[in-house]
Structures are given as structure tokens and as C-alpha cells.
Write a protein that holds these residues in place. Sequence first.
Motif, PDB file in Angstrom:
ATOM      1  N   PRO A   1       0.825  -1.218   0.000  1.00  0.00           N
ATOM      2  CA  PRO A   1       0.000   0.000   0.000  1.00  0.00           C
ATOM      3  C   PRO A   1       0.856   1.264   0.000  1.00  0.00           C
ATOM      4  N   PRO A   2       0.363   2.349  -0.595  1.00  0.00           N
ATOM      5  CA  PRO A   2       1.107   3.611  -0.579  1.00  0.00           C
ATOM      6  C   PRO A   2       1.077   4.320   0.769  1.00  0.00           C
ATOM      7  N   LEU A   3       0.175   3.862   1.672  1.00  0.00           N
ATOM      8  CA  LEU A   3       0.017   4.519   2.971  1.00  0.00           C
ATOM      9  C   LEU A   3      -0.069   3.465   4.072  1.00  0.00           C
ATOM     10  N   LEU A   4       0.737   3.668   5.129  1.00  0.00           N
ATOM     11  CA  LEU A   4       0.802   2.700   6.219  1.00  0.00           C
ATOM     12  C   LEU A   4       0.510   3.402   7.542  1.00  0.00           C
ATOM     13  N   PHE A   5      -0.487   2.881   8.277  1.00  0.00           N
ATOM     14  CA  PHE A   5      -0.818   3.384   9.612  1.00  0.00           C
ATOM     15  C   PHE A   5      -0.243   2.410  10.644  1.00  0.00           C
ATOM     16  N   LEU A   6       0.533   2.932  11.572  1.00  0.00           N
ATOM     17  CA  LEU A   6       1.144   2.096  12.610  1.00  0.00           C
ATOM     18  C   LEU A   6       0.735   2.645  13.975  1.00  0.00           C
ATOM     19  N   ASP A   7      -0.044   1.877  14.722  1.00  0.00           N
ATOM     20  CA  ASP A   7      -0.501   2.291  16.045  1.00  0.00           C
ATOM     21  C   ASP A   7       0.193   1.422  17.091  1.00  0.00           C
ATOM     22  N   GLU A   8       1.194   1.986  17.765  1.00  0.00           N
ATOM     23  CA  GLU A   8       1.999   1.274  18.765  1.00  0.00           C
ATOM     24  C   GLU A   8       2.583  -0.036  18.203  1.00  0.00           C
ATOM     25  N   PRO A   9       3.314   0.019  17.078  1.00  0.00           N
ATOM     26  CA  PRO A   9       3.788  -1.215  16.457  1.00  0.00           C
ATOM     27  C   PRO A   9       4.927  -1.895  17.211  1.00  0.00           C
ATOM     28  N   THR A  10       5.620  -1.176  18.114  1.00  0.00           N
ATOM     29  CA  THR A  10       6.764  -1.770  18.800  1.00  0.00           C
ATOM     30  C   THR A  10       6.493  -1.962  20.294  1.00  0.00           C
ATOM     31  N   ILE A  11       5.225  -1.942  20.684  1.00  0.00           N
ATOM     32  CA  ILE A  11       4.883  -2.051  22.101  1.00  0.00           C
ATOM     33  C   ILE A  11       5.351  -3.407  22.662  1.00  0.00           C
ATOM     34  N   GLY A  12       6.133  -3.341  23.734  1.00  0.00           N
ATOM     35  CA  GLY A  12       6.581  -4.557  24.406  1.00  0.00           C
ATOM     36  C   GLY A  12       7.701  -5.317  23.715  1.00  0.00           C
ATOM     37  N   LEU A  13       8.285  -4.758  22.664  1.00  0.00           N
ATOM     38  CA  LEU A  13       9.312  -5.482  21.907  1.00  0.00           C
ATOM     39  C   LEU A  13      10.707  -5.205  22.473  1.00  0.00           C
ATOM     40  N   ASP A  14      11.612  -6.172  22.271  1.00  0.00           N
ATOM     41  CA  ASP A  14      12.986  -5.952  22.724  1.00  0.00           C
ATOM     42  C   ASP A  14      13.733  -5.072  21.730  1.00  0.00           C
ATOM     43  N   VAL A  15      14.922  -4.630  22.131  1.00  0.00           N
ATOM     44  CA  VAL A  15      15.676  -3.633  21.366  1.00  0.00           C
ATOM     45  C   VAL A  15      16.018  -4.132  19.962  1.00  0.00           C
ATOM     46  N   LEU A  16      16.445  -5.380  19.821  1.00  0.00           N
ATOM     47  CA  LEU A  16      16.866  -5.897  18.516  1.00  0.00           C
ATOM     48  C   LEU A  16      15.706  -5.955  17.523  1.00  0.00           C
ATOM     49  N   VAL A  17      14.532  -6.364  18.006  1.00  0.00           N
ATOM     50  CA  VAL A  17      13.356  -6.418  17.125  1.00  0.00           C
ATOM     51  C   VAL A  17      12.942  -5.005  16.716  1.00  0.00           C
ATOM     52  N   LYS A  18      12.986  -4.063  17.669  1.00  0.00           N
ATOM     53  CA  LYS A  18      12.663  -2.674  17.344  1.00  0.00           C
ATOM     54  C   LYS A  18      13.581  -2.142  16.251  1.00  0.00           C
ATOM     55  N   LEU A  19      14.873  -2.397  16.386  1.00  0.00           N
ATOM     56  CA  LEU A  19      15.840  -1.911  15.396  1.00  0.00           C
ATOM     57  C   LEU A  19      15.553  -2.512  14.022  1.00  0.00           C
ATOM     58  N   LYS A  20      15.218  -3.792  13.986  1.00  0.00           N
ATOM     59  CA  LYS A  20      14.928  -4.461  12.714  1.00  0.00           C
ATOM     60  C   LYS A  20      13.695  -3.835  12.043  1.00  0.00           C
ATOM     61  N   ILE A  21      12.659  -3.559  12.849  1.00  0.00           N
ATOM     62  CA  ILE A  21      11.433  -2.963  12.302  1.00  0.00           C
ATOM     63  C   ILE A  21      11.695  -1.542  11.820  1.00  0.00           C
ATOM     64  N   ARG A  22      12.472  -0.774  12.591  1.00  0.00           N
ATOM     65  CA  ARG A  22      12.785   0.603  12.173  1.00  0.00           C
ATOM     66  C   ARG A  22      13.540   0.619  10.846  1.00  0.00           C
ATOM     67  N   GLU A  23      14.553  -0.228  10.731  1.00  0.00           N
ATOM     68  CA  GLU A  23      15.337  -0.268   9.493  1.00  0.00           C
ATOM     69  C   GLU A  23      14.460  -0.666   8.307  1.00  0.00           C
ATOM     70  N   PHE A  24      13.559  -1.594   8.537  1.00  0.00           N
ATOM     71  CA  PHE A  24      12.657  -2.029   7.473  1.00  0.00           C
ATOM     72  C   PHE A  24      11.729  -0.894   7.037  1.00  0.00           C
ATOM     73  N   LEU A  25      11.184  -0.144   7.997  1.00  0.00           N
ATOM     74  CA  LEU A  25      10.285   0.963   7.663  1.00  0.00           C
ATOM     75  C   LEU A  25      11.018   2.047   6.866  1.00  0.00           C
ATOM     76  N   LYS A  26      12.260   2.332   7.255  1.00  0.00           N
ATOM     77  CA  LYS A  26      13.066   3.294   6.490  1.00  0.00           C
ATOM     78  C   LYS A  26      13.249   2.815   5.058  1.00  0.00           C
ATOM     79  N   GLU A  27      13.501   1.520   4.913  1.00  0.00           N
ATOM     80  CA  GLU A  27      13.768   0.945   3.593  1.00  0.00           C
ATOM     81  C   GLU A  27      12.551   1.036   2.673  1.00  0.00           C
TER      82      GLU A  27
END
Length: 335
Positions: free
Chosen positions: A176-202
Motif C-alpha cells: 500500500p502507498p500509505l501505512l498506519f502504525l498504532d503502537e507497532p513496537t509495544i513490548g518489543l525488545d531492542v533488537l526487534v525494534k531496530l529491525k522494524i525501524r530499518e525495514f520501515l526506512k527501507e
Amino acid sequence: MTNAIEVKDLRKEFKAYSSRKGLKGAFRDLFTRNYKIVPAVNDINFSVRQGEMVGYIGENGAGKSTTIKMLTGILTPTSGEISVNSMNPHKEREKFVQTIGVVFGQRSQLWWDIAVQESFRLLKKVYKVSDADYNSHMGHVIKTLDIEPLLDKPVRKLSLGQRMRCELAAALIHNPPLLFLDEPTIGLDVLVKLKIREFLKEINEKYNTTILLTTHDLSDIEALCDRVIMLDEGKIIYDGALHQLKEKWGEGKELQFQFLDPVHVNSLVAITGSLPVKWEVDEKEQIFVASIEDSDVLVSQVIARVVSSFKIKDIKMKEISTEEIIRNIYEKGLA
């Protein structure tokens, strides 16, 4: 550049019921209820350009999730106008949902008892994605999010971090051209958060995907968003660049010095007397702290004068965090 989201005078009201006291009050409540109208979102206006990554922040109950639910067509506004991907989310529902992806951190769009890949196949059919498009796009998504070992597992067998990566992949099946993320990293550990952030940037860089992110983890905002919209009691109290928020309400920096030889704070005051510096000392740790404005020139001048006069063991620079700035804004206001 076109706007992916346009909101004008958006308002959402709810009825809040209150119970009367005692048995007599409970009996009366059976026939007539006391209620008041509470505005969860209070006549807000904003727009988001195509390809922008925007942080939508606020305290609990500020109206963030209510806004997201109206923008995605889950809730109908009490009043106001919404245009998302040049459509009305409520009136063009079937066509509209083909153009958005949604991840709610506390709700799942995957089927609990079947394998992840079966959920993906069902969503592929729902969104009418061709085999060629699915294979080319999802192959990249699955590899980047490192979820290939999880595809044949039931969702109920996944950890929270594993499930959230699969949820994010599921939201992107139709690219989709538009992505809504509502608390997508809630309760996640640091490594998973970093992986998700890098993916969103990409995906933002590769597909120019617009992302509206709500989160209480302000490190997510700092890592991903140049712009923030701040909500308080249903109203927008700040809409602008993150760096301007820091510059305006950052309240300066602290330089922490440790010296090789004994130093008296009066000596430091003497050599920096012509500069706007406030000195404090931690007697126990022998750390001398210079509080100054957030100015690169002033920082350089203070360091230069101290280094030229004393032997330095260590220097640290500390600036107020985004989290502290936002907490101060909510406690003291924007004045």
C-alpha cells in the motif's frame, strides 16, 4: 507533491454514561441514564504529504487511536472532512482499503490457529494480489524482516516480537502507498525494534510509502520521523519539525568535565566568566557540570577555554532528550 492525508475540522464525540449512587440510583438508571458528550478529537486540521513519515504523539486518552480509526474508516467522524489517498474512508470503503496498510500493536490481523503463510495467502486473495506481484514483493519483505522460519508456525506459537514482524509483513502484502502504525513496537525488545525501524526506512525510500506512526516510544519517532504532530485532550498543540521542537524547548546542554588534577569551581568560573555558563560540581565524583544554551559556538568556546587551562581526564556532553522535552510540554505547556 500531493497529500496522502487531508483532515479539516475533524471531530469525534462519544457519550459517557455515569451511574447514580445506591440502590435507588441503580433502579433509576434502568429507565433513564445520565450522560455527557465527551469530544475525543476536537476540531483538528492537518495534512500529510505523500512519502512523509510523521509521528503522531500524545498521552493516553489524547485522541491518537481515535484519529487513526477515523482515518482508516473504522469510526465515522461526528463532523469534519477527511480525504485519505483522495478518497473518503467511510464512503468508498472497499476501494479505499486496497490503498492502506494498518498495524495495531494490540490487535492481530492474522488468524490465531493457522500457519502464518496461510494467513498471508488468505490476505493475498482478499487484496486480489497477483502471484507475480506477491512473490516479488513479499519475498523481499519476508527476507528483510527475517520471518521465513516462522511461516509454517501457527500464530499462537509465536513470541510477541515474532508476531509483530509477521503483522507488519501482513499489512504490506498489497504494497500500500500509505501505512498506519498504532503502537507497532509495544513490548518489543531492542533488537526487534531496530529491525522494524530499518525495514520501515527501507520501504519508505524504496516505494515512497507514507507512514503515520503513533507510539509512546519516542526513540521510534526520533529514528524515523522528521515531523511530529502532538495531541493533547483531542487538540493539536504542535505540528512541525522534530528538530525545531528540540531547539525551541530543549533547554540547553550540559558539559561534564573530569580533571586529572584537583580543580576548584571558582577557577572554572573565572576562565568562563564572560560566557553565559552556570557551573555546578558533584563533590563526591569530582564531576564539574557547565549548563549552557544549545549553541555549537558556545559549546566550542567553553571546551576551548577549559582544555587550554586544565588537564582533562574526560568530557561528556548531555542534551535534554525528546522524551524529557515532551514531558515538560505536557506538564508546563508550550508557553
